[in-house]
Design an enzyme around this catalytic site. Structure first.
Site, PDB file in Angstrom:
ATOM      1  N   LYS A  34      53.082  -1.726   5.545  1.00 45.44           N
ATOM      2  CA  LYS A  34      54.152  -1.247   4.531  1.00 45.44           C
ATOM      3  C   LYS A  34      55.325  -1.140   5.089  1.00 45.44           C
ATOM      4  O   LYS A  34      55.469  -1.198   6.102  1.00 45.44           O
ATOM      5  CB  LYS A  34      53.554   0.269   4.018  1.00 45.44           C
ATOM      6  CG  LYS A  34      53.497   1.214   5.087  1.00 45.44           C
ATOM      7  CD  LYS A  34      52.844   2.534   4.814  1.00 45.44           C
ATOM      8  CE  LYS A  34      52.566   3.344   5.731  1.00 45.44           C
ATOM      9  NZ  LYS A  34      51.888   4.636   5.422  1.00 45.44           N
ATOM     10  N   ARG A 130      48.838  16.830   0.546  1.00 42.92           N
ATOM     11  CA  ARG A 130      50.099  16.107   0.155  1.00 42.92           C
ATOM     12  C   ARG A 130      48.963  15.550  -1.083  1.00 42.92           C
ATOM     13  O   ARG A 130      48.800  16.124  -2.043  1.00 42.92           O
ATOM     14  CB  ARG A 130      50.348  15.085   1.034  1.00 42.92           C
ATOM     15  CG  ARG A 130      51.664  14.627   0.731  1.00 42.92           C
ATOM     16  CD  ARG A 130      52.240  13.511   1.891  1.00 42.92           C
ATOM     17  NE  ARG A 130      51.347  12.589   2.203  1.00 42.92           N
ATOM     18  CZ  ARG A 130      51.363  11.480   3.055  1.00 42.92           C
ATOM     19  NH1 ARG A 130      52.510  11.465   3.934  1.00 42.92           N
ATOM     20  NH2 ARG A 130      50.548  10.692   3.235  1.00 42.92           N
ATOM     21  N   TYR A 251      83.964   7.241  20.069  1.00 36.40           N
ATOM     22  CA  TYR A 251      84.167   8.285  19.018  1.00 36.40           C
ATOM     23  C   TYR A 251      83.818  10.006  19.547  1.00 36.40           C
ATOM     24  O   TYR A 251      82.857  10.144  20.451  1.00 36.40           O
ATOM     25  CB  TYR A 251      83.100   8.267  17.806  1.00 36.40           C
ATOM     26  CG  TYR A 251      83.474   6.929  16.889  1.00 36.40           C
ATOM     27  CD1 TYR A 251      84.568   7.097  16.053  1.00 36.40           C
ATOM     28  CD2 TYR A 251      83.008   5.941  16.795  1.00 36.40           C
ATOM     29  CE1 TYR A 251      85.030   6.051  15.245  1.00 36.40           C
ATOM     30  CE2 TYR A 251      83.303   4.808  15.852  1.00 36.40           C
ATOM     31  CZ  TYR A 251      84.511   4.954  15.177  1.00 36.40           C
ATOM     32  OH  TYR A 251      84.984   3.838  14.562  1.00 36.40           O
ATOM     33  N   MET A 299      79.083   2.152  14.845  1.00 38.17           N
ATOM     34  CA  MET A 299      78.285   1.177  13.594  1.00 38.17           C
ATOM     35  C   MET A 299      77.890  -0.144  14.278  1.00 38.17           C
ATOM     36  O   MET A 299      76.725  -0.558  14.063  1.00 38.17           O
ATOM     37  CB  MET A 299      79.196   1.188  12.402  1.00 38.17           C
ATOM     38  CG  MET A 299      78.548   0.547  11.259  1.00 38.17           C
ATOM     39  SD  MET A 299      79.677   0.183   9.955  1.00 38.17           S
ATOM     40  CE  MET A 299      79.680   1.856   9.206  1.00 38.17           C
TER      41      MET A 299
END
Ligand SMILES: *Cc1c(COP(=O)(O)O)cnc(C)c1O
Length: 375
Positions: A34, A130, A251, A299
């Site tokens: 998956k 679940r 940053y 990024m």
């Protein structure tokens, strides 16, 4: 020259890990592919496992249909089953196996008069809390599936919530709940995910469902299962900065040099799937030598401290995780799990290496075939 950022996928390691899982578990094993094989490329992984794996498992029907379109003919189980009647038709048309975990899916099958020979995996909620039928409802659901004439094969399954916790009793308890709920019902059983099949002998039955371990990330805290990493995420230093004491980096200005510091700027960032939450000090390898990140991950780039590596510079190879840097360690530093890191890898070039067959150069996974990436 193109951006030197790639995920190198070792298909022989994938086969090795599958064989290890199957041998450890006994019986048969569905290789869980998956989420594009946890970010590794589902088609390439399915092809590499063809002839070795007893079958595959994906979350939903579109994932399975794309494998069928790529020529994968082996059994494929839909772990979430059908979301609607159209899904069920598509599953049937493609010969897919379906999980049935709730009443609405049972009704869907009962209403689908045109369908025959379904292979159904009936899911018990044994403690995950679940998806899955309550233990007390399993016998009735089983009887209805047997009675409607559309199901030719019926397997009983459950899923573990805490199999990666060796000191917890939860998995043994879930196993007891499952066994009691399914006592006397004929059919194969399937309980174990990766952690289950590595740790919990009491839970091994007819079918294992290994996922994360196939990709070489050990789900157990000890991490001593002998798995081989499949993905090596790597790039290169493309610029070097010499910081003087007091210089600020990146940053947020989160890193301020206390002493003269050489910083390598690496061509990979959070848009490629490297976690932005990885703090200063997260391990990497530079030209095979231990080093670590410094400052914020951006990024498209990140920065590493190479003060202690005088020969490192522009063009130096950087491994973010793989054979030298354990993806588990990076995940822990970033406050997440290897599953999420691996699934998130994108925008990078994928290279498939198959040492046994010596045939690199499978096409890139579908998700990588954005027009700007086709070369
Ligand atoms: C994802 C999944 C698995 C595989 O889990 P791993 O922890 O990756 O081994 C097995 N069974 C089910 C039902 C799943 O959803």
């Amino acid at each position: 020259m193109t951006r030197p950022t790639q995920a190198i996928i070792d298909l022989q390691a994938l086969r090795y890990n599958y064989a290890l899982a199957r041998q450890r578990h006994g019986g048969r094993a569905l290789a869980v592919l998956k989420a594009n094989a946890y970010g590794h490329g589902a088609t390439q992984c399915a092809r590499a496992l063809s002839g070795l794996a007893d079958g595959f498992a994906v979350a939903f029907v579109e994932e399975a249909v794309s494998l069928r379109k790529a020529g994968i003919g082996a059994p494929i189980l839909l772990l979430e089953g059908a979301f609607g009647a159209d899904d069920l038709d598509l599953a049937h048309a493609n010969g897919l196996w379906v999980v049935v975990h709730q009443e609405s899916q049972l009704r869907m099958i009962e209403a689908a008069r045109h369908l025959r020979d379904l292979n159904v995996w009936l899911k018990v909620n044994s403690g995950m809390g679940r998806a899955g039928f309550a233990p007390g409802d399993i016998a009735a659901a089983y009887a209805r599936l047997k009675a409607n004439g559309r199901v030719s094969e019926l397997t009983l399954m459950t899923h573990f919530a805490r199999a990666d916790e060796p000191d917890s009793d939860a998995t043994a308890q879930q196993t007891r709940v499952f066994d009691a709920a399914t006592a006397g019902l004929p059919g194969d059983r399937s309980l174990c995910n990766s952690a289950g099949l590595l740790q919990w002998e009491c839970a091994r039955r007819d079918w294992g469902r290994p996922g994360i371990l196939l990709y070489g990330a050990d789900p157990m805290p000890k991490g001593d299962s002998g798995l081989k990493p499949v993905m090596t995420l790597c790039s290169e230093i493309f610029a070097v900065r010499e910081l003087r004491p007091g210089d600020v980096l990146g940053y947020g200005g989160t890193f301020i040099a206390k002493q003269p510091t050489r910083v390598g700027i690496v061509a990979i960032g959070y848009a490629d799937g490297y976690p932005r939450t990885a703090p200063t000090g997260t391990p990497v390898r530079v030209d095979g030598q231990p080093a670590c990140t410094v400052g914020r991950v951006s990024m498209d780039m990140l920065t590493v401290d190479i003060t202690h590596l005088p020969t490192a510079g522009i063009g130096s190879a950087v491994e973010l995780w793989g054979n030298q840097v354990d993806v588990n360690v990076v995940a822990r530093a970033a406050g997440t799990i290897p599953y999420e890191l691996l699934c998130n890898v994108k925008r990078v070039r994928f290279s498939y290496v198959d040492r046994e067959n010596a045939s690199p150069g499978y096409p890139a996974p579908a998700s990588q075939q954005a027009p700007d990436l086709v070369r």
